[in-house]
Design a protein around this motif. Structure first.
Motif, PDB file in Angstrom:
ATOM      1  N   PRO A 149       0.806  -1.226   0.000  1.00  0.00           N
ATOM      2  CA  PRO A 149       0.000   0.000   0.000  1.00  0.00           C
ATOM      3  C   PRO A 149       0.838   1.274   0.000  1.00  0.00           C
ATOM      4  N   GLY A 150       1.974   1.234   0.721  1.00  0.00           N
ATOM      5  CA  GLY A 150       2.814   2.434   0.771  1.00  0.00           C
ATOM      6  C   GLY A 150       3.290   2.848  -0.609  1.00  0.00           C
ATOM      7  N   ASP A 151       3.793   1.875  -1.390  1.00  0.00           N
ATOM      8  CA  ASP A 151       4.231   2.167  -2.751  1.00  0.00           C
ATOM      9  C   ASP A 151       3.075   2.695  -3.601  1.00  0.00           C
ATOM     10  N   THR A 152       1.901   2.121  -3.408  1.00  0.00           N
ATOM     11  CA  THR A 152       0.741   2.498  -4.215  1.00  0.00           C
ATOM     12  C   THR A 152       0.384   3.959  -4.005  1.00  0.00           C
ATOM     13  N   VAL A 153       0.288   4.371  -2.761  1.00  0.00           N
ATOM     14  CA  VAL A 153      -0.067   5.757  -2.461  1.00  0.00           C
ATOM     15  C   VAL A 153       1.048   6.697  -2.916  1.00  0.00           C
ATOM     16  N   LEU A 154       2.298   6.326  -2.632  1.00  0.00           N
ATOM     17  CA  LEU A 154       3.435   7.177  -2.985  1.00  0.00           C
ATOM     18  C   LEU A 154       3.519   7.413  -4.483  1.00  0.00           C
ATOM     19  N   ILE A 155       3.470   6.324  -5.271  1.00  0.00           N
ATOM     20  CA  ILE A 155       3.630   6.463  -6.717  1.00  0.00           C
ATOM     21  C   ILE A 155       2.420   7.129  -7.342  1.00  0.00           C
ATOM     22  N   SER A 156       1.234   6.881  -6.798  1.00  0.00           N
ATOM     23  CA  SER A 156       0.042   7.555  -7.304  1.00  0.00           C
ATOM     24  C   SER A 156       0.175   9.066  -7.156  1.00  0.00           C
ATOM     25  N   ARG A 157       0.611   9.516  -5.984  1.00  0.00           N
ATOM     26  CA  ARG A 157       0.804  10.962  -5.759  1.00  0.00           C
ATOM     27  C   ARG A 157       1.891  11.517  -6.650  1.00  0.00           C
ATOM     28  N   LEU A 158       3.017  10.802  -6.728  1.00  0.00           N
ATOM     29  CA  LEU A 158       4.151  11.285  -7.493  1.00  0.00           C
ATOM     30  C   LEU A 158       3.811  11.432  -8.975  1.00  0.00           C
ATOM     31  N   LEU A 159       3.324  10.364  -9.585  1.00  0.00           N
ATOM     32  CA  LEU A 159       3.061  10.418 -11.023  1.00  0.00           C
ATOM     33  C   LEU A 159       1.925  11.379 -11.349  1.00  0.00           C
ATOM     34  N   GLY A 160       0.951  11.482 -10.462  1.00  0.00           N
ATOM     35  CA  GLY A 160      -0.122  12.448 -10.685  1.00  0.00           C
ATOM     36  C   GLY A 160       0.415  13.862 -10.780  1.00  0.00           C
ATOM     37  N   GLN A 161       1.322  14.224  -9.886  1.00  0.00           N
ATOM     38  CA  GLN A 161       1.892  15.571  -9.911  1.00  0.00           C
ATOM     39  C   GLN A 161       2.827  15.769 -11.104  1.00  0.00           C
TER      40      GLN A 161
END
Length: 340
Positions: A149-161
């Motif tokens: 889950p940590g990777d999922t939230v982190l990468i979702s935020r990163l790539l979105g920005q």
């Protein structure tokens, strides 16, 4: 005297992590022209054609976007979606195509594996990572995968920005973006993040058999301990470690240091390879296998054959594709090691 990987303690800063964000040595010379699609697998030729077209756009100098485009967060002129995602099995040339796109594209550009990207964000912090990575026109991500889950939230935020800032993406994976994380954690609890990631990409499937093992045996017969030790003594800059010592040492190093662990190593010897019983050990060995494969380091082992290292229950679990990729790569390196 052979090198002992278990006695190495590399230090890796964020500057080195950024400087190494280029295709690994194995793929430094690949180009679209050197990719040979299998005529019996039309998806390979189709993926090649689409990437050549996208590469033609990215080869042109970067255009400054209008204020209106920047406010809307639109990507620069080109395909509707800012990302291209190659989904397919092992050894069908996905990394070859991804590296070729990177080579043909005008900069600034970045190339990394998914694990290297998460390591980089961990080293920089989210705010600085967004600031630094937003300067890139293209970011290529090999082996895209969600393990927790940590990777999922982190990468979702990163790539979105990053996408909002106009960065284009290209990725390879063994899993369709909408199914990332299945079997590894409660992916249904993170559908918003996963679906958000999927929305960034134009997905193309690429099929075919693993080129590394066309006509090759499943795995070479392991050597004796004496043979592995002798080869390590005779080869310059070769390492030799007992399997237990090696996996204990890997547990004490962050995976971002596994590449540096192999600095200057020209061949790897592992004594008394055993069937794995711990998923954490298995996942660390997957990362080491990837870093060895990137550097084209031959491998010699004693103990159980490589194709018995991951037990049946692991090969049926959520990390099945990771383990099969690692086996594919380790067997390729072992076949090279047998010939030297």
């Amino acid at each position: 005297m052979p090198i002992r990987l278990a006695e190495r303690w590399p230090e890796v800063g964020s500057d080195r992590l950024l400087s190494e964000c280029v295709p690994p040595p194995r793929f430094a010379g690949v180009r679209f022209e050197t990719y040979r699609p299998d005529e019996g697998e039309p998806s390979q030729g189709e993926a090649l054609a689409v990437l050549i077209e996208r590469g033609g756009v990215l080869a042109e100098p970067r255009r400054e976007r209008s204020l209106w485009a920047r406010l809307r967060g639109a990507a620069e002129a080109g395909p509707e979606k800012p990302g291209f995602y190659l989904d397919g099995g092992f050894g069908v040339g996905k990394t070859h195509l991804l590296a070729s796109l990177w080579h043909v594209s005008a900069g600034p550009k970045m190339y990394c594996t998914f694990v290297e990207l998460t390591n980089l964000v961990g080293a920089l912090g989210m705010r600085q990572a967004v600031e630094v990575l937003s300067a890139y026109r293209l970011i290529c991500i090999d082996e895209f995968e969600l393990d927790d889950p940590g990777d999922t939230v982190l990468i979702s935020r990163l790539l979105g920005q990053l996408v909002a800032g106009g960065v284009q993406l290209a990725a390879t994976s063994n899993t369709l973006p909408g199914r990332l994380g299945e079997g590894r954690f409660q992916a249904t609890d993170f559908l918003r993040e996963i679906q958000g990631l999927a929305a960034h990409f134009d997905v193309r499937r690429i099929d075919g058999p693993d080129y590394r093992h066309r006509g090759l045996p499943v795995a070479p017969d392991p050597w004796s301990d004496a043979q592995v030790e002798k080869a390590a003594e005779e080869r310059p800059d070769a390492s030799c470690d007992h399997f237990v010592d090696l996996y204990h040492h890997l547990a004490e190093l962050h995976p971002s240091k596994y590449g540096a662990l192999l600095d200057g190593v020209q061949a790897v010897g592992i004594l008394d390879l055993r069937e794995l019983t711990d998923e954490n050990v298995a996942l660390r060995l997957v990362v080491l296998a990837d870093r060895m494969y990137d550097r084209d380091i031959p491998l010699n082992t004693s103990g159980v054959p490589l194709d018995r290292m991951f037990p049946a229950d692991m090969l049926k679990g959520g990390y099945r594709k990771k383990y099969l990729r690692a086996l594919s790569r380790l067997i390729a390196l072992a076949n090279v090691g047998m010939d030297r």
